[in-house]
Motif scaffolding. Structure first.
Motif, PDB file in Angstrom:
ATOM      1  N   HIS A   7      -7.245   5.566 -35.257  1.00  0.00           N
ATOM      2  CA  HIS A   7      -8.438   4.984 -34.638  1.00  0.00           C
ATOM      3  C   HIS A   7      -8.027   4.115 -33.460  1.00  0.00           C
ATOM      4  O   HIS A   7      -7.036   3.404 -33.531  1.00  0.00           O
ATOM      5  CB  HIS A   7      -9.154   4.093 -35.649  1.00  0.00           C
ATOM      6  CG  HIS A   7      -9.803   4.861 -36.745  1.00  0.00           C
ATOM      7  ND1 HIS A   7     -10.946   5.592 -36.543  1.00  0.00           N
ATOM      8  CD2 HIS A   7      -9.498   4.985 -38.047  1.00  0.00           C
ATOM      9  CE1 HIS A   7     -11.305   6.145 -37.690  1.00  0.00           C
ATOM     10  NE2 HIS A   7     -10.459   5.797 -38.618  1.00  0.00           N
ATOM     11  N   ARG A  47     -17.335   3.249 -25.789  1.00  0.00           N
ATOM     12  CA  ARG A  47     -18.046   4.488 -26.092  1.00  0.00           C
ATOM     13  C   ARG A  47     -17.126   5.685 -25.877  1.00  0.00           C
ATOM     14  O   ARG A  47     -17.039   6.572 -26.719  1.00  0.00           O
ATOM     15  CB  ARG A  47     -19.292   4.598 -25.216  1.00  0.00           C
ATOM     16  CG  ARG A  47     -20.443   5.304 -25.905  1.00  0.00           C
ATOM     17  CD  ARG A  47     -21.703   5.269 -25.065  1.00  0.00           C
ATOM     18  NE  ARG A  47     -21.990   3.959 -24.506  1.00  0.00           N
ATOM     19  CZ  ARG A  47     -21.946   3.663 -23.203  1.00  0.00           C
ATOM     20  NH1 ARG A  47     -21.646   4.594 -22.312  1.00  0.00           N
ATOM     21  NH2 ARG A  47     -22.223   2.436 -22.793  1.00  0.00           N
ATOM     22  N   ASN A  50     -14.784   6.108 -28.491  1.00  0.00           N
ATOM     23  CA  ASN A  50     -15.389   6.231 -29.809  1.00  0.00           C
ATOM     24  C   ASN A  50     -14.864   5.112 -30.710  1.00  0.00           C
ATOM     25  O   ASN A  50     -14.506   5.327 -31.870  1.00  0.00           O
ATOM     26  CB  ASN A  50     -15.027   7.593 -30.401  1.00  0.00           C
ATOM     27  CG  ASN A  50     -16.090   8.072 -31.358  1.00  0.00           C
ATOM     28  OD1 ASN A  50     -16.895   7.256 -31.818  1.00  0.00           O
ATOM     29  ND2 ASN A  50     -16.085   9.340 -31.653  1.00  0.00           N
ATOM     30  N   ALA A  52     -14.610   1.983 -33.116  1.00  0.00           N
ATOM     31  CA  ALA A  52     -15.361   1.321 -34.190  1.00  0.00           C
ATOM     32  C   ALA A  52     -14.538   0.130 -34.627  1.00  0.00           C
ATOM     33  O   ALA A  52     -13.316   0.220 -34.772  1.00  0.00           O
ATOM     34  CB  ALA A  52     -15.569   2.263 -35.367  1.00  0.00           C
ATOM     35  N   SER A  54     -12.878  -2.660 -36.904  1.00  0.00           N
ATOM     36  CA  SER A  54     -12.396  -2.745 -38.275  1.00  0.00           C
ATOM     37  C   SER A  54     -12.912  -4.036 -38.889  1.00  0.00           C
ATOM     38  O   SER A  54     -12.491  -5.128 -38.532  1.00  0.00           O
ATOM     39  CB  SER A  54     -10.874  -2.734 -38.303  1.00  0.00           C
ATOM     40  OG  SER A  54     -10.427  -3.241 -39.536  1.00  0.00           O
ATOM     41  N   ARG A  55     -13.855  -3.840 -39.791  1.00  0.00           N
ATOM     42  CA  ARG A  55     -14.440  -4.998 -40.430  1.00  0.00           C
ATOM     43  C   ARG A  55     -13.384  -5.842 -41.129  1.00  0.00           C
ATOM     44  O   ARG A  55     -13.497  -7.061 -41.238  1.00  0.00           O
ATOM     45  CB  ARG A  55     -15.458  -4.509 -41.454  1.00  0.00           C
ATOM     46  CG  ARG A  55     -16.369  -5.555 -42.014  1.00  0.00           C
ATOM     47  CD  ARG A  55     -17.223  -4.997 -43.128  1.00  0.00           C
ATOM     48  NE  ARG A  55     -18.040  -3.867 -42.708  1.00  0.00           N
ATOM     49  CZ  ARG A  55     -19.123  -3.981 -41.961  1.00  0.00           C
ATOM     50  NH1 ARG A  55     -19.503  -5.163 -41.533  1.00  0.00           N
ATOM     51  NH2 ARG A  55     -19.822  -2.933 -41.634  1.00  0.00           N
TER      52      ARG A  55
ATOM     53  N   GLN B 115     -23.947   5.424 -35.303  1.00  0.00           N
ATOM     54  CA  GLN B 115     -23.000   4.323 -35.476  1.00  0.00           C
ATOM     55  C   GLN B 115     -21.854   4.644 -36.417  1.00  0.00           C
ATOM     56  O   GLN B 115     -20.783   4.064 -36.323  1.00  0.00           O
ATOM     57  CB  GLN B 115     -23.717   3.099 -36.025  1.00  0.00           C
ATOM     58  CG  GLN B 115     -24.888   2.646 -35.208  1.00  0.00           C
ATOM     59  CD  GLN B 115     -25.514   1.398 -35.824  1.00  0.00           C
ATOM     60  OE1 GLN B 115     -24.830   0.583 -36.423  1.00  0.00           O
ATOM     61  NE2 GLN B 115     -26.818   1.266 -35.695  1.00  0.00           N
ATOM     62  N   PRO B 117     -21.331   3.709 -39.566  1.00  0.00           N
ATOM     63  CA  PRO B 117     -20.852   2.414 -40.035  1.00  0.00           C
ATOM     64  C   PRO B 117     -19.699   2.519 -41.031  1.00  0.00           C
ATOM     65  O   PRO B 117     -18.950   1.568 -41.200  1.00  0.00           O
ATOM     66  CB  PRO B 117     -22.084   1.796 -40.691  1.00  0.00           C
ATOM     67  CG  PRO B 117     -22.987   2.931 -40.995  1.00  0.00           C
ATOM     68  CD  PRO B 117     -22.721   3.957 -39.947  1.00  0.00           C
ATOM     69  N   ARG B 119     -17.141   4.311 -40.729  1.00  0.00           N
ATOM     70  CA  ARG B 119     -15.884   4.561 -40.030  1.00  0.00           C
ATOM     71  C   ARG B 119     -14.973   3.342 -40.081  1.00  0.00           C
ATOM     72  O   ARG B 119     -15.400   2.223 -39.808  1.00  0.00           O
ATOM     73  CB  ARG B 119     -16.203   4.922 -38.581  1.00  0.00           C
ATOM     74  CG  ARG B 119     -15.030   5.447 -37.809  1.00  0.00           C
ATOM     75  CD  ARG B 119     -15.504   6.121 -36.527  1.00  0.00           C
ATOM     76  NE  ARG B 119     -16.744   5.541 -36.036  1.00  0.00           N
ATOM     77  CZ  ARG B 119     -16.988   5.270 -34.762  1.00  0.00           C
ATOM     78  NH1 ARG B 119     -16.074   5.524 -33.853  1.00  0.00           N
ATOM     79  NH2 ARG B 119     -18.141   4.768 -34.398  1.00  0.00           N
ATOM     80  N   ARG B 120     -13.768   3.544 -40.466  1.00  0.00           N
ATOM     81  CA  ARG B 120     -12.768   2.482 -40.589  1.00  0.00           C
ATOM     82  C   ARG B 120     -13.078   1.525 -41.732  1.00  0.00           C
ATOM     83  O   ARG B 120     -12.395   0.527 -41.887  1.00  0.00           O
ATOM     84  CB  ARG B 120     -12.678   1.644 -39.297  1.00  0.00           C
ATOM     85  CG  ARG B 120     -12.359   2.479 -38.088  1.00  0.00           C
ATOM     86  CD  ARG B 120     -11.898   1.601 -36.971  1.00  0.00           C
ATOM     87  NE  ARG B 120     -10.505   1.260 -37.120  1.00  0.00           N
ATOM     88  CZ  ARG B 120      -9.873   0.383 -36.363  1.00  0.00           C
ATOM     89  NH1 ARG B 120     -10.535  -0.296 -35.459  1.00  0.00           N
ATOM     90  NH2 ARG B 120      -8.605   0.148 -36.531  1.00  0.00           N
ATOM     91  N   ASN B 121     -14.137   1.784 -42.463  1.00  0.00           N
ATOM     92  CA  ASN B 121     -14.521   0.833 -43.498  1.00  0.00           C
ATOM     93  C   ASN B 121     -14.634   1.469 -44.874  1.00  0.00           C
ATOM     94  O   ASN B 121     -15.243   0.920 -45.777  1.00  0.00           O
ATOM     95  CB  ASN B 121     -15.832   0.154 -43.117  1.00  0.00           C
ATOM     96  CG  ASN B 121     -15.646  -0.757 -41.917  1.00  0.00           C
ATOM     97  OD1 ASN B 121     -14.878  -1.703 -41.986  1.00  0.00           O
ATOM     98  ND2 ASN B 121     -16.291  -0.438 -40.814  1.00  0.00           N
TER      99      ASN B 121
END
Lengths: 350, 350
Positions: A7, A47, A50, A52, A54-55, B115, B117, B119-121
Motif C-alpha cells: 500500500h 487519489r 489510491n 488509504a 492506516s488507521r 472509500q 474503508p 482497506r488497510r484495516n
DNA sequence: CTGAAAGCGCTAACAA
DNA sequence: TTGTTAGCGCTTTCAG
C-alpha cells in the motif's frame, strides 16, 4: 487475484505532491491551515495512488482507535439485528468502525470479562441486553473508555433503554379498557432466568391492574422456556383450565404472542372472539398476524445509543451517567377485542 | 466512572519484571524461547499491571490487523444473524476481531465501494449476500486482502454458498412424489430485483419439473415484493384464479411460506388438504407453523466461511479460488400432503 | 502556511 | 535465552 503490492503511504503521497508528509496529513484530515493549491495537489496525488490511511498508525499517535465495540449475546434476534443495522451506518457516517463481540454462552462470557479484548482496542463499548453482575460491571469500569448500557439500567453509568414498565402498563390498560378483567401474562424464561425487560413488563402489567382495582392473581402469570411450542401449549392449558380462565393474554413479546395465537386457534379458541392476545415489540411477525401490540423501536435505540457514544467519545465533559429512556406506543390491530359478553368503551388509550 | 489513567505499556511490564520489552513481547505471544522463570515473572507483572496489548502498535509492525471485516446489506435477517453469531466466536477463538460494515442502501453502497474503508484495516473481507457488479468485484480485488464471497458464486474467487439448485430440486421432487403436478413457485423481489439465491432456487424447481416430464408453466411462477402481505394476497389470488390452479406452492423462503399459509387459511383454503405449502430455510417460524421446508444452515455457513478466512489469512499458499458448497436437506412436516384426489407413493426422497 | 524531527507501542533482526 | 537497535506509518510539537 489481488495483487499484494504494498500500500502506498503518506510519504509516497507527499513525494508525488512535492510536499512533506505533515502537509499530507493535515490536508487529508481537513485541517484548515493548508493553502488551496497545495490541498488540490495533495488530494490528487492521494487519489492517483489510491491511498488509504492506516488507521493503526494514526491510532498509535492519537490514542484513539476509531472503533466502537458492541457486546451482544447473539446477533440472531430482531432486536439486535434492527438496532445494529441502524447503529452501523450512523457510526460509519462519523468515520468509526463497528466491532462486534458475540458472547453466546457462559464460557465465552467468562472469557470476555477475563480478557476484556476490547481494552485498548476501542473508543467505547456498548453493552447490549446483558444483565451484568456487579463484578462484571466493575470490570468494565476499568476499561478506560465510555461504556454504555443498552436495554438495562445501570446505576451511575450511561444507559439507554425502552420504557418497558410504561409500555406494559399501556398495553394492560388497553385490555382493561376493552372490558377484560381476567388478563393473563405470559413470560419467557431463558437459560439465565428472566431478562431485565421481562421483569419490567410484568411490573407494568401489575401496576395497571392495581390502578384499575383489579386484583392481581398470580395463577394468571405463566412462564414458558424459550423454544416455545411445547411450553406454550402447556402454559395455555394451565390458563384455560383455571376455574375462572382469562379472556385476554398479554404476551411478553410478539413471537411468543404469535405462538399463543397459533396454539389457541389449533385448540379452536377463536382470537379475538374468545380470547384477546396482545404482544410487545411490533416485530414483522406482528403484521402478518395482525397482532395488536406495544411497539418499541430498536432502530431508534441503535441511533440513540450511537449518538450518545459519539458524544461521550468526543466530549470528555459530557455527563457520564446520562440515562435515555425510549417510548413505546400501542398498536391496536385485530387480535384484541372487547371481552366476551361485555359492553365497553372501546378506548385504547394507555 | 472509569478512571482514565493511562494504560500500562510493555515497557512498564518489562521494568516491573526486570527484563527487556522484547522479552515481554516474546513471552506474551507464547514464543518458545523464553526461560520458564522469566516467563513466570513476566506473566505475573503483566497481570499485576492489568496489561493489555495495543493491537494497533503491533499491527503497525506485523502488517496484520487482527480484524476480519464483513460486508452485509443488513443485520436484520435470520440468515445474517445466524451466520454472524457463529462466525463471531470462531474468530475470537482465533484471536481475531469481527468488524461489520452494514450497507443498507444504494448510497451507502456506493460510498463503501468508493472509500473501501476496510482497506488497510482488516486482514480479510467477507462479502455476504450481495450481488456485486463486475466493477464492484474488481474494486475489491485491489483491496490487498483475501475477499471471500458468501451466498454467491464469484468466478476465480473464493466463495461459500449453499446448494440452492439442489435444495430446490429436492423440494420440488418431494411435491412431485406426493402426486402434485401443478406446483407454483413464489419468489420475493426486492429493490434490486431477484437475489442470487432466488434465481438458483427457481432453476432447481425447473430442473425437477423437467426431470419429471412436467411441463413448465410460467403462470405458476409469481413474484411478490418484500413486505409481503398485500403482495402475497395478490399473488395467491392470481394463482387460485388460474384455469388450472396449483395444488402446491413452493415458497422461496420460510417467512414467505408462512405468509402464504396464513393468507390461504384466511381464504378458507385448507393447508395441506387443499394446498400443500413448502418453504426453504428452516427458520424458527417453520417450526411454529409445522412447515415442511428445505433446510439450510447459516450457522454452518458462518463457521465454514470463518475457517476459510483463517486459512487464507494464515497460509499465503492456500488455494485462492476455492469454492465451498453447503448441502440442504428436506424436512417434511405438516404442510405438505398428497395431492388432492390422487393415490401416490409417499416418498419424500429428493 | 509548511517542513523537520521526535515519538506513539510494539516486533524483528541482530548481537551478545 | 536475552537485550539492543531500528523502524512500522502516522501525528504533533516546534521552527521557520
Amino acid at each position: 487475484m489481488p495483487d499484494a503490492q504494498r500500500h502506498p503511504t503518506m510519504a509516497d503521497v507527499a513525494e508525488r505532491a512535492g510536499v512533506s508528509a505533515s502537509t499530507v496529513s493535515r490536508t487529508l484530515r481537513g485541517l484548515s491551515n493548508v493553502s488551496p493549491d497545495v490541498r488540490v495537489r495533495v488530494e490528487q496525488a492521494a487519489r492517483e495512488l489510491n491511498f488509504a490511511i492506516s488507521r493503526h498508525a494514526s491510532s498509535l499517535v492519537t490514542g484513539r482507535t476509531g472503533i466502537v465495540a458492541v457486546l451482544v449475546p447473539t446477533l440472531n434476534s430482531w432486536f439486535m439485528g434492527s438496532a445494529l443495522s441502524s447503529l452501523g451506518p450512523l457510526l460509519r457516517a462519523a468515520g468509526l468502525e463497528l466491532a462486534v463481540y458475540v458472547v453466546p454462552d457462559l464460557a465465552e462470557r467468562a472469557s470476555f470479562f477475563e480478557q476484556l479484548p476490547a481494552r485498548r482496542n476501542a473508543d467505547a463499548l456498548l453493552v447490549f441486553s446483558f444483565d451484568l453482575t456487579d463484578e462484571e460491571s466493575a470490570r468494565l469500569d476499568d476499561l478506560g473508555m465510555p461504556v454504555i448500557y443498552v436495554s438495562q439500567h445501570a446505576d451511575e453509568r450511561p444507559s439507554v433503554y425502552v420504557d418497558d414498565v410504561a409500555g406494559a402498563r399501556h398495553g394492560t390498560r388497553h385490555l382493561l379498557n376493552l372490558g377484560h378483567r381476567r388478563i393473563a401474562f405470559v413470560q419467557t424464561v431463558g437459560a439465565t432466568g428472566f431478562s431485565f425487560s421481562s421483569h419490567e413488563r410484568l411490573l407494568g402489567y401489575q401496576q395497571a391492574l392495581t390502578e384499575a382495582d383489579v386484583p392481581f392473581d398470580d395463577s394468571l402469570v405463566v412462564a414458558t422456556p424459550f423454544p416455545y411450542k411445547r411450553g406454550v401449549t402447556e402454559a395455555l392449558g394451565k390458563l384455560l383450565s383455571l376455574r375462572e380462565p382469562p379472556t385476554a393474554v398479554f404476551a411478553e413479546q410478539d413471537e411468543l404472542a404469535a405462538s399463543v395465537i397459533w396454539t389457541l386457534r389449533k385448540s379452536r379458541v377463536e382470537v379475538p372472539e374468545r380470547m384477546s392476545v396482545l404482544g410487545f415489540d411490533d416485530q414483522p411477525v406482528a403484521e402478518w398476524f395482525d397482532l395488536s401490540t406495544v411497539a418499541q423501536s430498536p432502530s431508534d435505540m441503535g441511533r440513540v445509543v450511537g449518538e450518545l457514544a459519539l458524544e461521550l467519545i468526543n466530549d470528555p465533559d459530557a455527563d457520564p451517567r446520562r440515562h435515555v429512556v425510549l417510548p413505546t406506543h400501542l398498536i391496536p390491530r385485530a387480535t384484541t377485542a372487547p371481552a366476551p359478553g361485555r359492553v365497553t368503551d372501546l378506548a385504547n388509550r394507555g
